[in-house]
Design an enzyme around this catalytic site. Structure first.
Site, short mmCIF file in Angstrom:
data_model
loop_
_atom_site.label_atom_id
_atom_site.label_comp_id
_atom_site.label_asym_id
_atom_site.label_seq_id
_atom_site.Cartn_x
_atom_site.Cartn_y
_atom_site.Cartn_z
N GLU A 122 54.89 36.39 -6.50
CA GLU A 122 54.82 37.85 -6.31
C GLU A 122 55.57 38.52 -7.46
O GLU A 122 56.61 38.03 -7.91
CB GLU A 122 55.53 38.19 -4.98
N ASN B 8 51.41 46.43 -4.15
CA ASN B 8 51.95 45.12 -4.50
C ASN B 8 50.78 44.15 -4.35
O ASN B 8 50.31 43.92 -3.24
CB ASN B 8 53.09 44.78 -3.53
N LYS C 214 49.18 43.71 -0.63
CA LYS C 214 50.14 43.28 0.41
C LYS C 214 50.02 44.16 1.65
O LYS C 214 50.00 45.40 1.54
CB LYS C 214 51.56 43.34 -0.18
N GLU D 138 61.08 48.25 -0.89
CA GLU D 138 59.63 48.07 -1.08
C GLU D 138 58.83 49.18 -0.41
O GLU D 138 57.76 49.55 -0.88
CB GLU D 138 59.17 46.72 -0.51
#
Ligand code: CDT
Length: 313
Positions: free
Chosen positions: A47, A107, A124, A143
């Protein structure tokens, strides 16, 4: 015809703030070269594999973080990776931050086939951490400030001779992630992650990070009869220790390869995709044994309710 796919999990050590994209791509190329020597057909990177894990800082003005996001893929910095992978005939999967043309921040993890064509880009779904600045934390996990949750859900794509799925980091902790792909006959799930050892909301979990990492991926693999390729960016990045322990997990739930370091490290396994049917066709024969008529709560409800609430004591 054999359906054995030789897969490399290309763990990365830390990427500091000062490291350029070009420096990082050189590291990816070194891992790709080693993967070619070891016979890999597919290499999985972590990631946010092109930058430091920037959600550990909160910036008042989000546009100051724009330089951490890719605007397209491939782009000037990553083109050498695409070119070399194509030359070697190796597919790869790469995690990065994407700022799209409409200003959305995702993401993502992209899967590229052995001819260099993009198979799919996964967004994501489960975005962990918090949105607002939290001054009591030693570092942020913002995030939820930097990324929107996927509006697309979990796909499965025919590629590399099998059914391939993707998930990103926190997605691996949720059984629904695997099951949504299991219901599409997934045979291999590719997962990049960045997991800090320290979990500020409950530090008693710190010593269990490695255990929880393998627990969720082994369970998800077994319960859905699928390979899972878990790939970390680990080591001490900007003072924050990240978990390594990248691993390749068989449909039996067994770990068949695991990284020993928290640095750049390639682990390789020969993954027999036909192994999946031994689980999908027996204990986890979904069509025979599942009870979807009893599972309505799983899609109809988000948080837990207390069954005692509203009842007389
Ligand atoms: N990157 C990512 O999703 N990390 C989370 C950290 C825990 S939540 C602060 C994870 O699930 O590993």
């Amino acid at each position: 015809m054999s359906r054995t796919l030789t897969v490399g999990a290309a763990q990365l050590g830390p990427i500091q703030k000062s490291h350029t994209r070009e420096e990082v791509v050189q590291r990816l190329l070194a891992l790709l070269g080693e993967a070619a020597e070891r016979g890999c057909e597919l290499v999985v990177f972590p990631e946010l594999a092109l930058t430091t894990f920037f959600p550990r800082w909160h910036l008042e003005d989000i546009s100051e973080a724009d330089h951490y996001y890719e605007r397209s893929m491939p782009n000037e910095a990553t083109q050498p990776l695409f070119d070399e992978a194509r030359r070697l005939g190796i597919g790869f999967s790469l995690g990065y931050a994407l700022l799209d043309d409409d200003g959305h921040r995702w993401n993502v993890q992209t899967l590229v086939d052995r001819e260099g064509s993009i198979v799919a880009t996964y967004r994501k779904c489960h975005i962990p951490g918090h949105e607002a600045y939290e001054p009591d934390r030693p570092f942020q996990h913002a995030e939820r400030y930097y990324f929107e949750p996927s509006d697309q859900g979990f796909g499965v794509w025919e590629a590399f001779g099998g059914n391939m799925g993707m998930m990103i980091c926190n997605d691996r902790r949720w059984p629904e992630t695997y099951r949504a792909m299991g219901l599409q006959s997934v045979e291999m799930i590719l997962c990049g992650y960045n997991t800090p050892i320290h979990y500020a909301p409950d530090p008693s979990q710190d010593v269990l990070q490695g255990f929880h990492n393998s627990l969720v991926m082994q369970a998800g693999a077994y319960q859905n009869g699928t390979w899972v390729i878990g790939v970390a960016k680990g080591g001490r990045e900007e003072g924050v220790m990240g978990l390594g322990q990248s691993c390749i997990i068989a449909p039996s739930g067994q770990i068949v390869a695991q990284a020993l370091s928290t640095d750049d490290e390639l682990i390789v396994a020969n993954c027999d995709l036909d192994w999946c049917s031994r689980y999908k066709g027996t204990l986890f024969d979904f069509d025979l044994y599942r009870r979807p008529e009893l599972y309505g709560r799983i899609t109809g409800q988000r948080g837990a309710i207390n069954p005692q609430e509203g009842k007389k004591s």
